[in-house]
Design a protein around this motif. Structure first.
Motif, PDB file in Angstrom:
ATOM      1  N   VAL A  79      69.977 -74.356  -5.653  1.00 52.38           N
ATOM      2  CA  VAL A  79      69.526 -74.917  -4.376  1.00 52.38           C
ATOM      3  C   VAL A  79      68.685 -73.903  -3.607  1.00 52.38           C
ATOM      4  N   GLN A  80      69.160 -72.644  -3.615  1.00 51.47           N
ATOM      5  CA  GLN A  80      68.430 -71.598  -2.899  1.00 51.47           C
ATOM      6  C   GLN A  80      67.027 -71.424  -3.467  1.00 51.47           C
ATOM      7  N   LEU A  81      66.915 -71.424  -4.800  1.00 52.41           N
ATOM      8  CA  LEU A  81      65.595 -71.265  -5.423  1.00 52.41           C
ATOM      9  C   LEU A  81      64.698 -72.456  -5.100  1.00 52.41           C
ATOM     10  N   LEU A  82      65.245 -73.672  -5.245  1.00 52.73           N
ATOM     11  CA  LEU A  82      64.421 -74.867  -5.063  1.00 52.73           C
ATOM     12  C   LEU A  82      63.992 -75.035  -3.618  1.00 52.73           C
ATOM     13  N   LEU A  83      64.993 -74.966  -2.688  1.00 47.25           N
ATOM     14  CA  LEU A  83      64.698 -75.287  -1.294  1.00 47.25           C
ATOM     15  C   LEU A  83      63.984 -74.141  -0.585  1.00 47.25           C
ATOM     16  N   TYR A  84      64.497 -72.912  -0.781  1.00 46.94           N
ATOM     17  CA  TYR A  84      63.973 -71.797  -0.004  1.00 46.94           C
ATOM     18  C   TYR A  84      62.779 -71.150  -0.679  1.00 46.94           C
ATOM     19  N   ALA A  85      63.049 -70.589  -1.880  1.00 43.55           N
ATOM     20  CA  ALA A  85      62.027 -69.771  -2.520  1.00 43.55           C
ATOM     21  C   ALA A  85      60.781 -70.595  -2.819  1.00 43.55           C
ATOM     22  N   VAL A  86      60.939 -71.891  -3.086  1.00 44.18           N
ATOM     23  CA  VAL A  86      59.775 -72.719  -3.374  1.00 44.18           C
ATOM     24  C   VAL A  86      59.345 -73.528  -2.155  1.00 44.18           C
ATOM     25  N   GLY A  87      60.269 -74.324  -1.607  1.00 45.15           N
ATOM     26  CA  GLY A  87      59.895 -75.252  -0.540  1.00 45.15           C
ATOM     27  C   GLY A  87      59.469 -74.572   0.741  1.00 45.15           C
ATOM     28  N   VAL A  88      60.365 -73.787   1.317  1.00 45.83           N
ATOM     29  CA  VAL A  88      60.084 -73.169   2.612  1.00 45.83           C
ATOM     30  C   VAL A  88      58.925 -72.183   2.507  1.00 45.83           C
ATOM     31  N   MET A  89      58.908 -71.406   1.403  1.00 51.62           N
ATOM     32  CA  MET A  89      57.827 -70.432   1.230  1.00 51.62           C
ATOM     33  C   MET A  89      56.459 -71.115   1.199  1.00 51.62           C
ATOM     34  N   ALA A 129      60.976 -54.337   4.282  1.00 49.94           N
ATOM     35  CA  ALA A 129      59.544 -54.578   4.185  1.00 49.94           C
ATOM     36  C   ALA A 129      59.140 -55.790   5.028  1.00 49.94           C
ATOM     37  N   VAL A 130      60.009 -56.825   5.080  1.00 56.87           N
ATOM     38  CA  VAL A 130      59.685 -58.026   5.863  1.00 56.87           C
ATOM     39  C   VAL A 130      59.470 -57.669   7.332  1.00 56.87           C
ATOM     40  N   VAL A 131      60.357 -56.812   7.881  1.00 57.09           N
ATOM     41  CA  VAL A 131      60.271 -56.546   9.313  1.00 57.09           C
ATOM     42  C   VAL A 131      59.321 -55.393   9.646  1.00 57.09           C
ATOM     43  N   LEU A 132      58.868 -54.634   8.634  1.00 57.67           N
ATOM     44  CA  LEU A 132      58.059 -53.452   8.949  1.00 57.67           C
ATOM     45  C   LEU A 132      56.591 -53.588   8.562  1.00 57.67           C
ATOM     46  N   THR A 133      56.245 -54.418   7.573  1.00 56.54           N
ATOM     47  CA  THR A 133      54.872 -54.455   7.104  1.00 56.54           C
ATOM     48  C   THR A 133      53.949 -55.068   8.158  1.00 56.54           C
ATOM     49  N   PRO A 134      52.770 -54.507   8.358  1.00 54.49           N
ATOM     50  CA  PRO A 134      51.858 -55.056   9.365  1.00 54.49           C
ATOM     51  C   PRO A 134      51.122 -56.305   8.901  1.00 54.49           C
ATOM     52  N   ASN A 135      51.090 -56.548   7.581  1.00 54.30           N
ATOM     53  CA  ASN A 135      50.366 -57.707   7.066  1.00 54.30           C
ATOM     54  C   ASN A 135      51.311 -58.907   7.021  1.00 54.30           C
ATOM     55  N   LEU A 136      50.984 -59.958   7.771  1.00 55.30           N
ATOM     56  CA  LEU A 136      51.869 -61.120   7.880  1.00 55.30           C
ATOM     57  C   LEU A 136      52.070 -61.785   6.528  1.00 55.30           C
ATOM     58  N   PHE A 137      50.994 -61.867   5.752  1.00 53.96           N
ATOM     59  CA  PHE A 137      51.072 -62.522   4.450  1.00 53.96           C
ATOM     60  C   PHE A 137      52.012 -61.751   3.509  1.00 53.96           C
ATOM     61  N   HIS A 138      51.899 -60.404   3.540  1.00 60.53           N
ATOM     62  CA  HIS A 138      52.799 -59.588   2.722  1.00 60.53           C
ATOM     63  C   HIS A 138      54.239 -59.780   3.163  1.00 60.53           C
ATOM     64  N   ALA A 139      54.455 -59.894   4.486  1.00 56.45           N
ATOM     65  CA  ALA A 139      55.814 -60.081   4.993  1.00 56.45           C
ATOM     66  C   ALA A 139      56.419 -61.353   4.415  1.00 56.45           C
ATOM     67  N   VAL A 140      55.609 -62.415   4.347  1.00 54.92           N
ATOM     68  CA  VAL A 140      56.123 -63.678   3.806  1.00 54.92           C
ATOM     69  C   VAL A 140      56.448 -63.531   2.322  1.00 54.92           C
ATOM     70  N   LEU A 141      55.598 -62.800   1.579  1.00 51.20           N
ATOM     71  CA  LEU A 141      55.879 -62.597   0.153  1.00 51.20           C
ATOM     72  C   LEU A 141      57.159 -61.783  -0.045  1.00 51.20           C
ATOM     73  N   TYR A 142      57.355 -60.758   0.825  1.00 51.91           N
ATOM     74  CA  TYR A 142      58.596 -59.993   0.739  1.00 51.91           C
ATOM     75  C   TYR A 142      59.796 -60.882   1.069  1.00 51.91           C
ATOM     76  N   LEU A 143      59.604 -61.821   2.025  1.00 50.91           N
ATOM     77  CA  LEU A 143      60.702 -62.728   2.343  1.00 50.91           C
ATOM     78  C   LEU A 143      61.037 -63.588   1.130  1.00 50.91           C
ATOM     79  N   ALA A 144      60.021 -63.989   0.363  1.00 50.45           N
ATOM     80  CA  ALA A 144      60.284 -64.742  -0.866  1.00 50.45           C
ATOM     81  C   ALA A 144      61.144 -63.915  -1.814  1.00 50.45           C
ATOM     82  N   ALA A 145      60.831 -62.609  -1.930  1.00 50.63           N
ATOM     83  CA  ALA A 145      61.653 -61.724  -2.777  1.00 50.63           C
ATOM     84  C   ALA A 145      63.082 -61.677  -2.263  1.00 50.63           C
TER      85      ALA A 145
END
Lengths: 164, 76
Positions: free
Chosen positions: A57-67, A21-37
């Motif tokens: 660490v993955q939850l704190l740094l990536y799923a929260v911080g980077v997102m 879904a990250v690489v195929l969805t046309p909506n950029l915002f949806h792609a970012v949400l899928y990346l969070a998943a």
């Protein structure tokens, strides 16, 4: 079928579906949400591999911080240019062929690899050992990492500068 | 769950990310593809760390820095 096996297949399905879904969805915002998943599912994979520290660490740094940063960047950019950013793709066939070729190459190694069972010693909590290693044998590495962060910060400043 | 299952999952995720990097047209889309590839590599590192009983993979995942050539092992 053990609980770990069931968890693995469920997480694997979620991970691969979200990745597609990250690489195929046309909506950029949806792609970012899928990346969070994807990032949360990756954290669960770390948990299945007996590494609760990396899970946290993955939850704190990536799923929260980077997102948070990526979502902020997209929203501010859309506000600046005044229109929704649409994700477009090109060379879909070429990309699929190259990706499939890489996977076939890797799978060739995987088929010939010997079967391993999980190492019993790795089951204990490794967090203290990781901490000691980071200030012991890997102290220089840690310092270099700090240097890398400074360089990234300088790069960000360079890109964000105003034109004189 | 065998090591190969984890490695196959990571390989699939990596090539999906590669597909994204090759096909997306704007920088943020390419960045998302690169994130997918990085996370696939992290799964590989943690899986090898688990199946070899070696902390190096965890530290490498934590820092993503080429330290493997130092040959330091926690189990020995």
């Amino acid at each position: 079928v053990t609980l770990e096996a069931v968890g693995f297949w469920v997480v694997a399905a979620v991970l691969l579906a979200s990745s597609l879904a990250v690489v195929l969805t046309p909506n950029l915002f949806h792609a970012v949400l899928y990346l969070a998943a994807v990032l949360v599912a990756t954290a669960v994979v770390f948990l299945l591999l007996g590494s609760p520290f990396l899970f946290a660490v993955q939850l704190l740094l990536y799923a929260v911080g980077v997102m948070t940063i990526v979502v902020f960047a997209i929203m501010l950019t859309e506000r600046l240019i005044g229109e929704r950013i649409v994700q477009t793709s090109r060379h879909l066939l070429n990309g699929a062929v190259v990706a499939a070729a890489v996977f076939v190459g890797v799978a060739g190694f995987l088929i010939r690899a010997p079967r391993l069972v999980p190492h019993p010693a790795a089951a204990a909590d490794a967090t203290p050992a990781i901490g000691r290693a980071l200030v012991g044998p890997f102290a220089v590495t840690l310092e270099l990492l700090g240097l890398l962060l400074v360089v990234a910060l300088l790069g960000a400043l360079y890109f964000a500068r105003t034109d004189e | 769950v065998s090591l190969n299952a984890y490695l196959t999952l990571a390989a699939l995720m990596f090539v999906i990310g590669l597909f994204g990097v090759l096909t997306r047209r704007n920088a943020i889309g390419i960045l998302l593809g690169i994130e997918l590839m990085l996370n696939a590599v992290n799964i590989n590192l943690v899986a090898f760390a688990r199946f070899h009983g070696d902390l190096l993979g965890l530290i490498f995942t934590r820092s993503r820095w080429p330290t493997s050539r130092w040959g330091w092992r926690s189990s020995s």
